[in-house]
Write a protein that holds these residues in place. Structure first.
Motif, PDB file in Angstrom:
ATOM      1  N   GLU A 158      57.633  54.342  50.405  1.00  0.00           N
ATOM      2  CA  GLU A 158      58.592  53.691  49.517  1.00  0.00           C
ATOM      3  C   GLU A 158      58.039  52.342  49.079  1.00  0.00           C
ATOM      4  OE1 GLU A 158      62.879  51.411  50.143  1.00  0.00           O
ATOM      5  OE2 GLU A 158      61.866  52.349  51.845  1.00  0.00           O
ATOM      6  N   LYS A 159      58.297  52.002  47.801  1.00  0.00           N
ATOM      7  CA  LYS A 159      58.069  50.624  47.344  1.00  0.00           C
ATOM      8  C   LYS A 159      59.403  49.907  47.468  1.00  0.00           C
ATOM      9  CE  LYS A 159      54.366  51.118  43.897  1.00  0.00           C
ATOM     10  NZ  LYS A 159      54.082  51.129  42.470  1.00  0.00           N
ATOM     11  N   GLN A 160      59.475  49.001  48.401  1.00  0.00           N
ATOM     12  CA  GLN A 160      60.728  48.260  48.606  1.00  0.00           C
ATOM     13  C   GLN A 160      60.622  46.948  47.824  1.00  0.00           C
ATOM     14  OE1 GLN A 160      61.537  46.145  52.387  1.00  0.00           O
ATOM     15  NE2 GLN A 160      63.306  47.497  52.629  1.00  0.00           N
TER      16      GLN A 160
ATOM     17  N   TYR B 171      50.032  51.667  47.848  1.00  0.00           N
ATOM     18  CA  TYR B 171      51.053  52.718  47.728  1.00  0.00           C
ATOM     19  C   TYR B 171      50.388  54.096  47.630  1.00  0.00           C
ATOM     20  CZ  TYR B 171      55.036  55.288  45.733  1.00  0.00           C
ATOM     21  OH  TYR B 171      56.024  56.203  45.472  1.00  0.00           O
TER      22      TYR B 171
ATOM     23  N   THR C 269      57.431  59.540  54.594  1.00  0.00           N
ATOM     24  CA  THR C 269      57.806  59.202  53.223  1.00  0.00           C
ATOM     25  C   THR C 269      57.336  57.774  52.937  1.00  0.00           C
ATOM     26  OG1 THR C 269      59.952  58.507  54.068  1.00  0.00           O
ATOM     27  CG2 THR C 269      59.832  60.713  53.114  1.00  0.00           C
TER      28      THR C 269
END
Ligand SMILES: [Zn+2]
Length: 476
Positions: free
Chosen positions: A103-105, A86, A101
């Protein structure tokens, strides 16, 4: 006149007189004339094997990245790998001027065959937004899985270095994100690393299902899985070939589509197979040191990968994998047995080769994201029998569209062999060329010469129903 310019003149005359006969006489795939976009050439140049090596050594240093391993230990386990990745994607995004962008999904995976208790899985998703309004909602996904396993997929404690399976693919994706973030593309590119592959393609399935629910327009997906070993268990060293697997008959084909296919052909012309052919043409154009070996199968014999959940949901997808695998270094506890080293260790990974695989990926992704969308509504008109072939499609909506090309090949040819620019039109007739005797396709071209993936036409007019009538012999 010098001999060299005489030769050039002769070549020019040949091409002007008879472009088709030259293409046909080659007996091999078409050359893509525009393999010299300067930005794409720069991207290919900037991809650096040293960064790939650093990523792989760091991922290995987390000890194990088993999906069931520790999530909150900063040093060991999948949580440490997740947080490190990340942070690295965030660093890559810094050069994007706000277009990328990260993102941690995260989602909770319920109990499953290889998941003994509900477990949080986290996809790391870096999205580089396209800048052309007509294309920004068209999405290309490139993925690798950051989880690993030793001999047992549910052993969360053993060392599972996973240097090749699949730190190699993960490192390739991260390096592409780092290099490509500062470049602008018309369409959107998603650089993704997922867990849960070894547990049953879980991270990729979650992403693909959510994309389907949101009706995200995923135009292509690449998975890079086991792209780092160049000395096979068969003793063959190959540092210059990568396999690209593509399915022939779409995983999500409906009964009606199957009936049409049986009537007009097309078992070798799925959207994923067109994508694979595109990768061969584009990748080899920009990365001449690499050969793309097209494998006309969904995956390796009886095996699977993260492209499958995408295929099942109707998104074109392919798998990249090295040519000769070494099973002593896959899914093995790290050990020495009879003097043989087992385990997926970094010393068996070829960092320069992974960089080349990443270059083939990046050149293809960049071309896809700069090119127009695949034309829609591509059809062959079937009303009335004719020795001509009438093709029809819808106009693309991009402002920089230049026109369209018809491509064709003999029905026994594995790849497109001929192309003809037909201008900015939405119908064209191939005079004297019967649709019985050739396969045709259509692709869009923009003003910079970027070409879309080819679309295989559907029949329009009198179609498949004729084959569905019950034969008289079946009556008792
Ligand atoms: Zn794998």
């Amino acid at each position: 006149m010098k001999p060299i310019s005489l030769l050039a003149l002769a070549l020019v005359i040949l091409f002007v007189i008879s472009p088709q006969s030259i293409a046909q006489s080659s007996g091999r795939r078409m050359q893509i004339p525009n393999s010299r976009n300067r930005n794409i050439a720069s991207i290919v140049r900037e991809i650096d094997a040293k960064n790939i090596e650093r990523t792989i050594r760091q991922l290995v240093a987390f000890g194990t990245r088993n999906t069931l391993s520790e999530q909150n230990d900063p040093k060991r386990g999948i949580g440490a790998a997740r947080d490190w990745l990340y942070a690295e994607f965030l660093k890559a995004a810094e050069t994007s001027g706000g277009r990328m962008t990260v993102e941690k999904q995260s989602f909770e995976q319920p109990k499953a065959q290889r998941v003994p208790q509900p477990t949080i899985l986290t996809n790391i998703v870096a999205t580089l937004k396209g800048i052309q309004p007509e294309s920004a909602d068209r999405v290309y996904v490139v993925s690798g899985h950051y989880d690993s396993m030793c001999t047992s997929p549910t052993d969360a404690k053993c060392d599972a270095p996973g240097a090749n399976d699949d730190a190699s693919g993960t490192a390739a994706v991260l390096e592409m994100a780092r290099v490509m973030a500062k470049y602008q593309f018309d369409a959107t590119i998603v650089f993704m690393t997922v867990p849960g592959e070894e547990q049953g393609l879980l991270g990729a399935t979650h992403f693909a299902e959510e994309a389907k629910q949101k009706t995200t327009n995923i135009d292509a997906m690449f998975t890079n899985d086991i792209v780092g070993n160049t000395l096979g268990g068969n003793g063959i060293r190959d540092r210059s070939t990568v396999r690209v697997f593509s399915e022939g008959i779409p995983s999500n084909e409906t009964t009606a589509e199957a009936n049409t296919r049986r009537s007009v052909g097309g078992e070798n012309d799925s959207a994923s197979r067109q994508l694979a052919r595109f990768i061969e043409e584009t990748g080899e154009g920009y990365v001449p040191q690499m050969k793309v070996m097209l494998i006309y199968r969904r995956d390796r014999y009886g095996r699977g990968g993260d492209h499958q959940p995408f295929l099942e949901r109707g998104f074109p997808a392919v798998r990249f994998t090295e040519v000769n695998e070494e099973y002593r270094h896959q899914h093995q506890n790290v050990r020495i047995e009879n003097g043989v080293q087992y385990g997926d260790l970094p010393e068996f990974v070829d960092f320069a080769y992974i960089a080349n695989v990443a270059r083939v990926n990046a050149a293809s992704l960049a071309t896809l994201a700069l090119a127009p969308a695949r034309p829609k509504g591509v059809s062959i008109l079937t009303a009335g029998l004719s020795n001509d072939t009438d093709l029809k499609w819808e106009a693309n909506k991009e402002p920089d569209i230049a026109g369209y090309e018809i491509v064709w090949r003999d029905t026994t040819s594995p790849v497109w062999t001929n192309s003809k620019p037909v201008g900015n039109v939405t119908t064209f007739t191939m005079k004297g060329m019967s649709k019985d005797n050739y396969f045709f396709g259509v692709r869009a071209v923009d003003k910079e010469g970027n070409r879309s993936v080819v679309v295989y036409p559907k029949p329009l007019g009198r179609t498949a129903p004729a084959v569905n009538t019950t034969p008289a012999s079946s009556s008792p």
